[in-house]
Write a protein that holds these residues in place. Structure first.
Motif, mmCIF file in Angstrom:
data_model
loop_
_atom_site.group_PDB
_atom_site.id
_atom_site.type_symbol
_atom_site.label_atom_id
_atom_site.label_comp_id
_atom_site.label_asym_id
_atom_site.label_seq_id
_atom_site.Cartn_x
_atom_site.Cartn_y
_atom_site.Cartn_z
ATOM 1 N N UNK A 113 54.849 47.042 14.091
ATOM 2 C CA UNK A 113 53.920 48.170 14.036
ATOM 3 C C UNK A 113 53.487 48.589 15.438
ATOM 4 N N UNK A 152 52.132 52.250 16.963
ATOM 5 C CA UNK A 152 50.841 52.475 17.639
ATOM 6 C C UNK A 152 51.067 53.217 18.960
ATOM 7 N N UNK A 158 38.829 49.612 13.429
ATOM 8 C CA UNK A 158 38.894 48.867 12.161
ATOM 9 C C UNK A 158 40.116 49.318 11.357
ATOM 10 N N UNK A 159 40.395 50.617 11.422
ATOM 11 C CA UNK A 159 41.573 51.153 10.724
ATOM 12 C C UNK A 159 42.851 50.570 11.331
ATOM 13 N N UNK A 160 42.921 50.556 12.650
ATOM 14 C CA UNK A 160 44.127 50.037 13.317
ATOM 15 C C UNK A 160 44.322 48.556 13.030
ATOM 16 N N UNK A 161 43.204 47.818 13.040
ATOM 17 C CA UNK A 161 43.334 46.374 12.861
ATOM 18 C C UNK A 161 43.592 45.989 11.410
ATOM 19 N N UNK A 162 43.546 46.967 10.505
ATOM 20 C CA UNK A 162 43.953 46.674 9.127
ATOM 21 C C UNK A 162 45.476 46.703 9.010
ATOM 22 N N UNK A 163 46.135 47.206 10.050
ATOM 23 C CA UNK A 163 47.595 47.271 10.049
ATOM 24 C C UNK A 163 48.175 45.900 10.400
ATOM 25 N N UNK A 164 49.455 45.693 10.126
ATOM 26 C CA UNK A 164 50.032 44.369 10.405
ATOM 27 C C UNK A 164 50.252 44.109 11.889
ATOM 28 N N UNK A 165 49.159 43.979 12.602
ATOM 29 C CA UNK A 165 49.222 43.660 14.035
ATOM 30 C C UNK A 165 48.156 42.608 14.341
ATOM 31 N N UNK A 166 48.374 41.886 15.427
ATOM 32 C CA UNK A 166 47.362 40.935 15.889
ATOM 33 C C UNK A 166 46.571 41.614 17.002
#
Lengths: 224, 298
Positions: free
Chosen positions: A5, A9, A76-84
């Motif tokens: 992902x 980004x 918060x939206x971005x960190x809901x994606x499959x990324x660390x």
């Protein structure tokens, strides 16, 4: 198929950064167009106007692209994606560098070419031009680091104010350093050891700041 | 692969002014777990730990069989997360966000996304900046649901919504559960919403889980007994009664493990049971929290 992902980004930031890139390029190009008029006031005006979009881009890009993303709760939206969190940092550093360096490299190259080809400004000014052009790069790295590591608008603004205040001071000390200014009016490019040292220090400082940002981010246990 | 969608064992997290203590939580696959707690109870911290955004100081966390936070990327491919404080990009349209998600998630269901778009009364070409709070929440839910996650983690998703919008969201969540393999963790302090859709309930307060069980069992075990206490009669302390409020001759006993024998026990000691009332989840929640706090303070 599940890919990374991170690429998406970077693509997202690139989409959002296209307009600032365009504005910076147009502004910088317009400033460079003033220089060939040849008078001292045209050279000074063109020179000053040339640096404004570079500095604006260096300062605004991290504040908007990283600071506002947190402030506006997009993070918060971005960190809901499959990324660390470290992948987020990587994507931000890559996309911000890309968006900043495209107009920077283009405009600085154009400025160097203008000096080389048109001869309105002595070629001896190129080392000083490069040293000056690298200052917003350090500013960009510092503000980016402050926005990412500091996790608050305050740190980004503080870094912004610090850099803005430092530019004038640095320029003053440069003009007071004979080793840097001695060959400014020379018809050929002279890379004195002082010029090379200052430039190398700027590049090292930029790399160090980005490395430090990455290191501090990788040690974080909480990403909120 | 475990048959638990979420498993927290002995999870702890220390902050300067807040501690999450020894959290044990299990959400089986195919279940909806309502996580209820007052503001500052630790719901959001628990959820952030679940998503790997906050690293626990102690304990073990598994989400869809993945160890967290180490395997958070693998887990998050199948987790849909929405929270009350999550915002989309104001300058972009919903359509842009849908395209963004579609490029990331191979499971993105474009047909379902269009269905949701219609059902929620949204327009793909509208900028997020120009839409209402309710529409923003629905837009976020669309982006979460159309990626077809195995686990939905929702942190106060219905906060600030009008009753119609809340109903639309809850209806969609219930529909999602038609796929039995899916699970939902639904955090809220709105017990009404949680009561509507949850199979299981967990109460959390001041960083502790104070109770966790099947919703129907909760509703079945908790009762309020209205008693008339004649002069000279003293109410006995009975197991299963967590609190008695007496005002003159009238008393209200709250039971958290109600059995008909409780009423008989009061009657045998001279009290008269006027009425035995069921309790709403909100009443159970408040009574539970108060009881838990009294226990801690004692």
């Amino acid at each position: 198929m599940k890919g990374s992902a991170v690429g998406r980004l970077i693509w997202k930031d690139w989409q959002m950064g296209r307009v600032p890139i365009l504005i910076t390029m147009v502004w910088g190009a317009a400033a460079l167009c003033i220089v060939p008029w040849g008078s001292q006031s045209a050279i000074v005006t063109g020179g000053v106007l040339f640096f404004i979009p570079l500095i604006l881009m260096a300062h605004m890009l991290p504040l908007v692209g990283i600071g506002n993303e947190r402030k506006n709760k997009n993070l918060a939206f971005l960190m809901s994606l499959p990324i660390s969190s470290i992948q987020y940092t990587t994507s931000k550093l890559i996309s911000s560098l890309l968006i900043f360096l495209i107009p920077w490299v283009t405009l600085v190259s154009a400025a160097v070419l203008l000096v080389e080809i048109r001869g309105v400004v002595p070629r001896g000014s190129i080392p000083v031009l490069m040293i000056l052009a690298f200052m917003p790069v350090i500013g960009f790295c510092l503000i980016t680091g402050a926005c990412l590591v500091g996790e608050s608008e305050g740190w980004g603004i503080a870094a912004n104010v610090f850099c803005s205040s430092t530019y004038g001071l640095t320029w003053y000390f440069m003009t007071q350093t004979p080793a840097l200014m001695a060959n400014v009016t020379s018809p050929r490019v002279v890379w004195s050891s002082t010029s090379v040292t200052v430039l190398a220090t700027e590049v090292s400082a930029s790399v160090l700041l980005l490395g430090l940002t990455y290191f501090l981010q990788s040690r974080k246990r909480d990403f909120t | 692969m475990s048959d638990l969608a979420i498993e927290l064992r002995g999870v702890g997290k220390n902050y300067r002014y807040f501690t999450l203590n020894n959290i044990d939580l299990k959400v089986p696959e195919g279940q909806i777990m309502g996580l209820i707690g007052p503001n500052g109870a630790g719901k959001s911290t628990t959820i952030r730990i679940l998503l790997g955004l906050v690293h626990q100081d102690s304990g073990e966390v598994r989400v869809l069989g993945h160890r967290m936070p180490a395997e958070q990327i693998a887990a998050k491919w199948d987790v849909g997360f929405a929270s009350e404080d999550m915002r989309l990009y104001d300058a972009m349209t919903l359509g842009w966000h849908m395209g963004f998600m579609q490029r990331i998630y191979p499971n993105w269901d474009a047909v379902y996304a269009q269905v949701l778009l219609k059902r929620f009364g949204l327009r793909a070409d509208q900028r997020i900046k120009g839409i209402s709070h309710g529409q923003r929440v629905k837009a976020t839910m669309l982006l979460v649901l159309a990626r077809k996650p195995k686990l939905l983690v929702l942190d106060e998703p219905t906060t600030g919504l009008d009753p119609v919008a809340r109903h639309e969201i809850l209806r969609e969540l219930t529909a999602v559960m038609a796929d039995e393999g899916r699970s939902i963790l639904f955090s809220s302090h709105n017990t009404h919403d949680v009561e509507q859709i949850s199979d299981q309930i967990t109460f959390i307060d001041r960083g502790h889980i104070i109770d966790s069980m099947d919703k129907e069992v909760y509703l079945d075990r908790w009762r309020r007994l209205r008693l008339e206490v004649p002069h000279g009669v003293e109410l006995p302390v009975l197991p299963g009664i967590i609190g008695v409020q007496q005002n003159g001759r009238l008393a209200i006993a709250t039971a958290n493990a109600y059995v008909p024998d409780l009423a008989n026990a009061y009657e045998s000691r001279g009290a008269r049971v006027q009425r035995i009332e069921t309790m709403t989840l909100e009443e159970i929640f408040v009574a539970n929290v108060e009881h838990s706090r009294e226990g801690v303070e004692a």
